[in-house]
Design a protein around this motif. Sequence first.
Motif, PDB file in Angstrom:
ATOM      1  N   ALA A 159       0.852  -1.202   0.000  1.00 28.31           N
ATOM      2  CA  ALA A 159       0.000   0.000   0.000  1.00 28.31           C
ATOM      3  C   ALA A 159       0.884   1.247   0.000  1.00 28.31           C
ATOM      4  O   ALA A 159       1.675   1.446  -0.910  1.00 28.31           O
ATOM      5  CB  ALA A 159      -0.959  -0.038   1.173  1.00 28.31           C
ATOM      6  N   ASN A 160       0.771   2.085   1.033  1.00 25.70           N
ATOM      7  CA  ASN A 160       1.579   3.311   1.094  1.00 25.70           C
ATOM      8  C   ASN A 160       2.610   3.250   2.219  1.00 25.70           C
ATOM      9  O   ASN A 160       2.983   4.273   2.799  1.00 25.70           O
ATOM     10  CB  ASN A 160       0.676   4.532   1.281  1.00 25.70           C
ATOM     11  N   LYS A 161       3.095   2.047   2.519  1.00 30.04           N
ATOM     12  CA  LYS A 161       4.104   1.864   3.569  1.00 30.04           C
ATOM     13  C   LYS A 161       5.262   1.033   3.020  1.00 30.04           C
ATOM     14  O   LYS A 161       5.056   0.055   2.307  1.00 30.04           O
ATOM     15  CB  LYS A 161       3.502   1.135   4.771  1.00 30.04           C
ATOM     16  N   ILE A 162       6.483   1.430   3.370  1.00 24.91           N
ATOM     17  CA  ILE A 162       7.667   0.660   3.008  1.00 24.91           C
ATOM     18  C   ILE A 162       8.487   0.413   4.270  1.00 24.91           C
ATOM     19  O   ILE A 162       8.682   1.319   5.088  1.00 24.91           O
ATOM     20  CB  ILE A 162       8.504   1.386   1.935  1.00 24.91           C
ATOM     21  N   THR A 163       8.918  -0.820   4.448  1.00 21.61           N
ATOM     22  CA  THR A 163       9.687  -1.198   5.635  1.00 21.61           C
ATOM     23  C   THR A 163      11.163  -1.223   5.282  1.00 21.61           C
ATOM     24  O   THR A 163      11.593  -1.979   4.405  1.00 21.61           O
ATOM     25  CB  THR A 163       9.255  -2.581   6.148  1.00 21.61           C
ATOM     26  N   LEU A 164      11.941  -0.372   5.933  1.00 22.10           N
ATOM     27  CA  LEU A 164      13.373  -0.262   5.690  1.00 22.10           C
ATOM     28  C   LEU A 164      14.127  -0.801   6.898  1.00 22.10           C
ATOM     29  O   LEU A 164      13.830  -0.424   8.037  1.00 22.10           O
ATOM     30  CB  LEU A 164      13.763   1.196   5.437  1.00 22.10           C
ATOM     31  N   SER A 165      15.076  -1.666   6.662  1.00 18.36           N
ATOM     32  CA  SER A 165      15.852  -2.271   7.734  1.00 18.36           C
ATOM     33  C   SER A 165      16.562  -1.206   8.563  1.00 18.36           C
ATOM     34  O   SER A 165      17.182  -0.289   8.027  1.00 18.36           O
ATOM     35  CB  SER A 165      16.883  -3.239   7.143  1.00 18.36           C
ATOM     36  N   LYS A 166      16.468  -1.309   9.881  1.00 23.16           N
ATOM     37  CA  LYS A 166      17.090  -0.428  10.873  1.00 23.16           C
ATOM     38  C   LYS A 166      16.448   0.956  10.938  1.00 23.16           C
ATOM     39  O   LYS A 166      16.866   1.788  11.737  1.00 23.16           O
ATOM     40  CB  LYS A 166      18.601  -0.263  10.607  1.00 23.16           C
ATOM     41  N   ILE A 167      15.451   1.213  10.092  1.00 25.93           N
ATOM     42  CA  ILE A 167      14.771   2.515  10.109  1.00 25.93           C
ATOM     43  C   ILE A 167      13.312   2.367  10.500  1.00 25.93           C
ATOM     44  O   ILE A 167      12.784   3.139  11.291  1.00 25.93           O
ATOM     45  CB  ILE A 167      14.906   3.215   8.738  1.00 25.93           C
ATOM     46  N   GLY A 168      12.658   1.339   9.949  1.00 28.74           N
ATOM     47  CA  GLY A 168      11.268   1.080  10.311  1.00 28.74           C
ATOM     48  C   GLY A 168      10.318   1.280   9.146  1.00 28.74           C
ATOM     49  O   GLY A 168      10.720   1.389   7.986  1.00 28.74           O
ATOM     50  N   GLU A 169       9.050   1.334   9.473  1.00 31.50           N
ATOM     51  CA  GLU A 169       7.992   1.476   8.467  1.00 31.50           C
ATOM     52  C   GLU A 169       7.778   2.959   8.166  1.00 31.50           C
ATOM     53  O   GLU A 169       7.442   3.741   9.043  1.00 31.50           O
ATOM     54  CB  GLU A 169       6.702   0.834   8.982  1.00 31.50           C
ATOM     55  N   VAL A 170       7.965   3.318   6.901  1.00 29.05           N
ATOM     56  CA  VAL A 170       7.919   4.724   6.490  1.00 29.05           C
ATOM     57  C   VAL A 170       6.755   4.926   5.521  1.00 29.05           C
ATOM     58  O   VAL A 170       6.504   4.094   4.642  1.00 29.05           O
ATOM     59  CB  VAL A 170       9.242   5.153   5.810  1.00 29.05           C
ATOM     60  N   LYS A 171       6.050   6.042   5.681  1.00 32.03           N
ATOM     61  CA  LYS A 171       4.934   6.365   4.796  1.00 32.03           C
ATOM     62  C   LYS A 171       5.451   6.840   3.440  1.00 32.03           C
ATOM     63  O   LYS A 171       6.386   7.636   3.364  1.00 32.03           O
ATOM     64  CB  LYS A 171       4.053   7.439   5.426  1.00 32.03           C
ATOM     65  N   VAL A 172       4.813   6.347   2.358  1.00 30.11           N
ATOM     66  CA  VAL A 172       5.203   6.688   0.991  1.00 30.11           C
ATOM     67  C   VAL A 172       4.029   7.354   0.282  1.00 30.11           C
ATOM     68  O   VAL A 172       2.883   6.907   0.412  1.00 30.11           O
ATOM     69  CB  VAL A 172       5.640   5.433   0.201  1.00 30.11           C
ATOM     70  N   ILE A 173       4.293   8.404  -0.476  1.00 30.61           N
ATOM     71  CA  ILE A 173       3.262   9.013  -1.313  1.00 30.61           C
ATOM     72  C   ILE A 173       3.261   8.274  -2.651  1.00 30.61           C
ATOM     73  O   ILE A 173       4.086   8.557  -3.535  1.00 30.61           O
ATOM     74  CB  ILE A 173       3.518  10.519  -1.520  1.00 30.61           C
ATOM     75  N   VAL A 174       2.377   7.317  -2.802  1.00 31.74           N
ATOM     76  CA  VAL A 174       2.330   6.478  -4.007  1.00 31.74           C
ATOM     77  C   VAL A 174       1.432   7.158  -5.035  1.00 31.74           C
ATOM     78  O   VAL A 174       0.219   6.983  -5.042  1.00 31.74           O
ATOM     79  CB  VAL A 174       1.827   5.056  -3.677  1.00 31.74           C
ATOM     80  N   HIS A 175       2.043   7.942  -5.917  1.00 28.85           N
ATOM     81  CA  HIS A 175       1.262   8.671  -6.908  1.00 28.85           C
ATOM     82  C   HIS A 175       0.901   7.795  -8.104  1.00 28.85           C
ATOM     83  O   HIS A 175       0.045   8.161  -8.907  1.00 28.85           O
ATOM     84  CB  HIS A 175       2.020   9.912  -7.380  1.00 28.85           C
ATOM     85  N   ARG A 176       1.563   6.651  -8.244  1.00 29.26           N
ATOM     86  CA  ARG A 176       1.172   5.663  -9.254  1.00 29.26           C
ATOM     87  C   ARG A 176       1.645   4.296  -8.782  1.00 29.26           C
ATOM     88  O   ARG A 176       2.739   4.164  -8.217  1.00 29.26           O
ATOM     89  CB  ARG A 176       1.752   5.995 -10.624  1.00 29.26           C
ATOM     90  N   PRO A 177       0.841   3.253  -9.009  1.00 26.68           N
ATOM     91  CA  PRO A 177       1.208   1.915  -8.531  1.00 26.68           C
ATOM     92  C   PRO A 177       2.282   1.277  -9.399  1.00 26.68           C
ATOM     93  O   PRO A 177       2.445   1.641 -10.574  1.00 26.68           O
ATOM     94  CB  PRO A 177      -0.113   1.143  -8.632  1.00 26.68           C
ATOM     95  N   ILE A 178       2.994   0.321  -8.825  1.00 24.25           N
ATOM     96  CA  ILE A 178       3.984  -0.443  -9.587  1.00 24.25           C
ATOM     97  C   ILE A 178       3.240  -1.475 -10.432  1.00 24.25           C
ATOM     98  O   ILE A 178       2.433  -2.237  -9.912  1.00 24.25           O
ATOM     99  CB  ILE A 178       4.974  -1.142  -8.640  1.00 24.25           C
ATOM    100  N   PRO A 179       3.469  -1.529 -11.748  1.00 28.64           N
ATOM    101  CA  PRO A 179       2.767  -2.501 -12.606  1.00 28.64           C
ATOM    102  C   PRO A 179       3.069  -3.938 -12.203  1.00 28.64           C
ATOM    103  O   PRO A 179       4.144  -4.243 -11.672  1.00 28.64           O
ATOM    104  CB  PRO A 179       3.318  -2.195 -13.999  1.00 28.64           C
TER     105      PRO A 179
END
Length: 408
Positions: A159-179
């Motif tokens: 969805a609009n969250k990306i999990t980065l190692s040692k940083i945590g879950e970060v909110k992403v502004i997804v203006h277009r989905p990945i095909p």
Amino acid sequence: MDTYYVILYSGRKTTKGKMKTSYQYKIKPNKQQVEKIDQTLEKLRYQYNYMLAQRFDWYEQNLCAVDKCPLICHLPELKEQPNYYSQKASLVQLKVDRPWYKDISSQVLQEVPKKVELAFDKWLTGDINGKKSGRPRFKGRGQYKTFTYTQFKRHHFVANKITLSKIGEVKVIVHRPIPDGLTIKTVSITKKADGYYVTLSLDDKTVPTIKPDFNPNNIIGIDVGLIDFYVASDNTRIAAPKYLRKAERKLKSAQRKVSRRKKGSNRRKKAIQKLGKQHKKVADTRKDFHFKTANNLLKKYDVVAVEKLNIKGLAKTRLAKSIHDVGWSQFTTILGNKAENAGLKVIAVNPSGTSQDCSICGHKVKKPLSQRMHNCPNCKANLCRDLNASLNIKARGTHALKAQLMSS
């Protein structure tokens, strides 16, 4: 929390039947995550400088000027040359000696010796074309701006969250989905003047194809310039927007504020940030113009012929500022990427003589750059110099395209 705007970058590269593309999204880390990202960048900067210093130390100690050696001299004991693998292996002991490096993902940390290796090799041996770069520089505070996770699993981006190692879950502004069908290979976090971005490097295993209704006769030639951004063979032209020139007054004002602030002060940091935002606004506006211009061309034509200019050479002349302002190199790259995505063609032709040769009879008419009209004494043709060049570019592009289609 600050509100950030979305800026899109997309580029594609073909290798061995695969397509590589990149999607960039704006991220909105919280206060603690911002602190972690900034600390990570600073620690990586320290390590980059340390490993680069190791390389320089080895180079200086083992350097011998052949033309200055005496007849009898002492040969020093040669030290083992630091390389990617030895410096990568030293990261294990680094985390023992400096436990705070445990807060950085091992994937991210292992990218540092790779960057050092690339910078040092380009200086000594050059790139794949043999062209050498300048001596690598140590990075000052705030100059290390990107780190990369070389392995990434798709389920860490939902969805609009990306999990980065040692940083945590970060909110992403997804203006277009990945095909569907694209695989995430690497993830890079970049700090820019207006916030933080995540760049996803994707693999598309499908081989690019030409669109079914591709028409090789639907071709246009464009001649780029400084007054008109381009003049096309269909006699359409777009004026050069000159975004940098228009923003010069604001940029000078922002630069003066930086110069007046005391070095190391918070006021200077804020002034530098404002200056960076001004420069980024110019760059983003220019890129947006390039995307829209390329899109409009490819909506009407299946093939676009352009000149293969030596832009690096032209950028060393007195017209350097204007050439950087129009951004021909970025435009041709965007045009090529968009054409490839759409199953269309961009043909690069030899620029030699496109302005001097008559597009009607082929007679060479020598004229200085200041002469903006093409007057042919042979066939009495009288037309705009840039239009004449674009017609020649179209003719050369048509010839090159036919040769490509016959050979394929």
